[in-house]
Design an enzyme around this catalytic site. Structure first.
Site, PDB file in Angstrom:
ATOM      1  N   ARG A  53      51.157  30.553  18.511  1.00 53.87           N
ATOM      2  CA  ARG A  53      50.593  30.217  19.811  1.00 53.87           C
ATOM      3  C   ARG A  53      51.114  28.842  20.235  1.00 53.87           C
ATOM      4  O   ARG A  53      51.732  28.131  19.446  1.00 53.87           O
ATOM      5  CB  ARG A  53      49.057  30.214  19.769  1.00 53.87           C
ATOM      6  CG  ARG A  53      48.490  29.529  18.545  1.00 53.87           C
ATOM      7  CD  ARG A  53      47.231  28.790  18.817  1.00 53.87           C
ATOM      8  NE  ARG A  53      47.375  27.792  19.858  1.00 53.87           N
ATOM      9  CZ  ARG A  53      47.928  26.589  19.665  1.00 53.87           C
ATOM     10  NH1 ARG A  53      48.434  26.239  18.476  1.00 53.87           N
ATOM     11  NH2 ARG A  53      48.013  25.730  20.673  1.00 53.87           N
ATOM     12  N   GLY A  54      50.816  28.506  21.494  1.00 52.78           N
ATOM     13  CA  GLY A  54      51.426  27.329  22.088  1.00 52.78           C
ATOM     14  C   GLY A  54      52.626  27.792  22.899  1.00 52.78           C
ATOM     15  O   GLY A  54      53.474  28.532  22.384  1.00 52.78           O
ATOM     16  N   ALA A  55      52.697  27.394  24.162  1.00 52.86           N
ATOM     17  CA  ALA A  55      53.715  27.934  25.060  1.00 52.86           C
ATOM     18  C   ALA A  55      55.144  27.818  24.502  1.00 52.86           C
ATOM     19  O   ALA A  55      55.876  28.814  24.457  1.00 52.86           O
ATOM     20  CB  ALA A  55      53.601  27.276  26.431  1.00 52.86           C
ATOM     21  N   ARG A  96      51.574  37.909  26.424  1.00 49.33           N
ATOM     22  CA  ARG A  96      50.790  36.772  26.959  1.00 49.33           C
ATOM     23  C   ARG A  96      51.348  36.447  28.349  1.00 49.33           C
ATOM     24  O   ARG A  96      52.400  35.822  28.449  1.00 49.33           O
ATOM     25  CB  ARG A  96      50.915  35.528  26.067  1.00 49.33           C
ATOM     26  CG  ARG A  96      50.413  35.624  24.638  1.00 49.33           C
ATOM     27  CD  ARG A  96      48.922  35.794  24.484  1.00 49.33           C
ATOM     28  NE  ARG A  96      48.087  34.825  25.138  1.00 49.33           N
ATOM     29  CZ  ARG A  96      47.715  33.655  24.619  1.00 49.33           C
ATOM     30  NH1 ARG A  96      48.168  33.265  23.436  1.00 49.33           N
ATOM     31  NH2 ARG A  96      46.901  32.860  25.278  1.00 49.33           N
ATOM     32  N   GLN A 203      40.823  26.076  18.804  1.00 53.46           N
ATOM     33  CA  GLN A 203      42.141  25.530  18.448  1.00 53.46           C
ATOM     34  C   GLN A 203      42.077  24.044  18.120  1.00 53.46           C
ATOM     35  O   GLN A 203      42.848  23.560  17.293  1.00 53.46           O
ATOM     36  CB  GLN A 203      43.136  25.759  19.599  1.00 53.46           C
ATOM     37  CG  GLN A 203      43.458  27.217  19.866  1.00 53.46           C
ATOM     38  CD  GLN A 203      42.620  27.778  21.001  1.00 53.46           C
ATOM     39  OE1 GLN A 203      41.482  27.365  21.199  1.00 53.46           O
ATOM     40  NE2 GLN A 203      43.169  28.716  21.754  1.00 53.46           N
ATOM     41  N   ASP A 244      50.636  25.404  29.930  1.00 53.43           N
ATOM     42  CA  ASP A 244      51.334  26.673  29.760  1.00 53.43           C
ATOM     43  C   ASP A 244      52.159  27.051  30.984  1.00 53.43           C
ATOM     44  O   ASP A 244      53.067  27.860  30.888  1.00 53.43           O
ATOM     45  CB  ASP A 244      50.322  27.781  29.454  1.00 53.43           C
ATOM     46  CG  ASP A 244      49.748  27.651  28.055  1.00 53.43           C
ATOM     47  OD1 ASP A 244      50.215  28.379  27.171  1.00 53.43           O
ATOM     48  OD2 ASP A 244      48.863  26.812  27.840  1.00 53.43           O
ATOM     49  N   ASN A 254      46.296  25.469  31.728  1.00 45.61           N
ATOM     50  CA  ASN A 254      46.207  25.142  30.312  1.00 45.61           C
ATOM     51  C   ASN A 254      44.957  25.810  29.749  1.00 45.61           C
ATOM     52  O   ASN A 254      44.216  26.484  30.459  1.00 45.61           O
ATOM     53  CB  ASN A 254      46.164  23.621  30.110  1.00 45.61           C
ATOM     54  CG  ASN A 254      46.392  23.218  28.669  1.00 45.61           C
ATOM     55  OD1 ASN A 254      47.332  23.685  28.035  1.00 45.61           O
ATOM     56  ND2 ASN A 254      45.537  22.366  28.129  1.00 45.61           N
ATOM     57  N   LYS A 255      44.718  25.633  28.478  1.00 43.95           N
ATOM     58  CA  LYS A 255      43.599  26.287  27.800  1.00 43.95           C
ATOM     59  C   LYS A 255      42.294  26.072  28.555  1.00 43.95           C
ATOM     60  O   LYS A 255      42.047  24.998  29.086  1.00 43.95           O
ATOM     61  CB  LYS A 255      43.491  25.759  26.365  1.00 43.95           C
ATOM     62  CG  LYS A 255      42.465  26.456  25.506  1.00 43.95           C
ATOM     63  CD  LYS A 255      42.667  27.978  25.458  1.00 43.95           C
ATOM     64  CE  LYS A 255      44.062  28.378  25.022  1.00 43.95           C
ATOM     65  NZ  LYS A 255      44.254  29.843  25.109  1.00 43.95           N
TER      66      LYS A 255
END
Length: 349
Positions: A53-55, A96, A203, A244, A254-255
């Protein structure tokens, strides 16, 4: 003892090129487990289930993934190869939808195929491997430059709040939002980091606190709803977050929870910095309203982190994975190419 955080290899290609090897982030912080992905289904599952995970890391995994899949395409002609390549590309892209790096990496890999249509299939496959490695190498260099650019805005001893995980685990090396923290740690800045736990997938608790502590950074874990309290006490002098997707007008996705942090930072007069590589900028997306926001399963809220269900059966749950922070709440957007201030001109980055 401090650990060189780059010793953790979040995403890499196996030596023989047959598999994508990832650090399974769903197993952290309890255990460091590396798993090998051999098929499109493996890669899709790993991205969707947040094993990677993480763009930027998702983009790297997708590039490696479509390369290993291209090795398995049984095709004697370019047309047959390209048709199957596009099928795999579309499949991986569906894992995603919000992170632009995923699509950008896959499009970049497709360009390799289309610009070498006169070559043989084996030659194209080898070029795909080289391109996937280039994507990873470029991300590592970009992350360090992002860190240097942001560090120019920070002072030794600052309290820094971050949300979600935009560190080494989310990229190839160093991170985006955490890159200045790691560079500062190497240079004796003595930052004090407050990490939001980041509900509902934690996270911040599982990943940010884990990697910062492992690297010897002074980190304090807080619940998401404690951010206002630590800001009010004067313990936070800057907020750094990843992203992201960045729209053309400077809105960022973003998250989930990031926009709330931005609102608090504005209230307390704290600069709010968004850090990300230029690959997250989507000039085809005019504003935040145009960003597709992924909605995930309700079980992540009601069941996932509990020994027994913590919400009544049948209750409705809304679980968006991201939110949009309007550009007018952002102090600066920091990329590897420089620092953009309002009014944001993304084309300059």
């Amino acid at each position: 003892m401090n650990t060189n955080i780059t010793d953790l290899k979040t995403v890499r290609l196996s030596q023989d090129g047959s598999a994508v090897i990832i650090l399974d982030q769903t197993r952290l912080p309890g255990s460091e487990v590396y798993i090998s992905l051999f098929s499109a289904e493996d890669v899709w599952d790993a991205i969707y289930k947040l094993k990677v995970r993480g763009a930027p890391a998702i983009g790297i995994a997708a590039a490696y993934g479509i390369y290993i899949c291209s090795r398995l395409i049984a095709a004697d002609t370019y047309d047959v190869f390209y048709r199957e390549f596009l099928r795999v590309k579309d499949y991986l892209a569906s894992s995603r939808p919000t992170a632009v790096n995923l699509i950008a990496a896959l499009n970049r890999m497709e360009k390799v195929v289309t610009t070498h249509a006169e070559g043989s299939v084996p030659e194209i496959v080898q070029l795909l491997r080289a391109e996937s490695e280039a994507i990873r190498t470029e991300d590592a260099a970009a992350c360090r430059r992002i860190g240097e650019n942001c560090l120019s805005l920070l002072r030794p001893g600052m309290g820094i709040l971050t949300h979600c995980n935009a560190g080494h685990l989310a990229v190839s090396e160093y991170g985006t939002a955490l890159a200045p923290v790691y560079l500062g740690e190497e240079r004796g800045y003595g930052f004090k980091v407050f990490a939001d736990e980041t509900r509902p997938l934690l996270q911040g608790a599982r990943l940010t606190a884990y990697e910062l502590q492992k690297a010897g950074v002074d980190v304090t874990l807080i619940c998401d709803n404690m951010a206002s309290a630590v800001m009010r006490k004067g313990w936070v002098q800057a907020v750094v977050v990843g992203c992201d997707r960045v729209a053309a007008n400077g809105d960022t996705a973003n998250k989930i929870g990031t926009s709330g942090v931005a609102i608090l930072a504005r209230h307390y007069g704290i600069p709010f910095y968004v850090l990300g590589p230029t690959s997250t900028i989507d000039l085809n997306c005019p504003d935040g309203e145009s960003i597709e926001i992924e909605e995930r399963h309700p079980e992540e809220i009601t069941d996932m982190w509990y020994a027994s269900r913590m919400a009544p059966e049948g209750v409705k749950a809304y679980n968006p994975a991201f939110d949009v922070t309007p550009h007018d709440l952002i102090t600066a957007i920091i990329t590897e190419k420089g620092i953009a201030y309002p009014p944001f001109r993304m084309e300059d980055l």
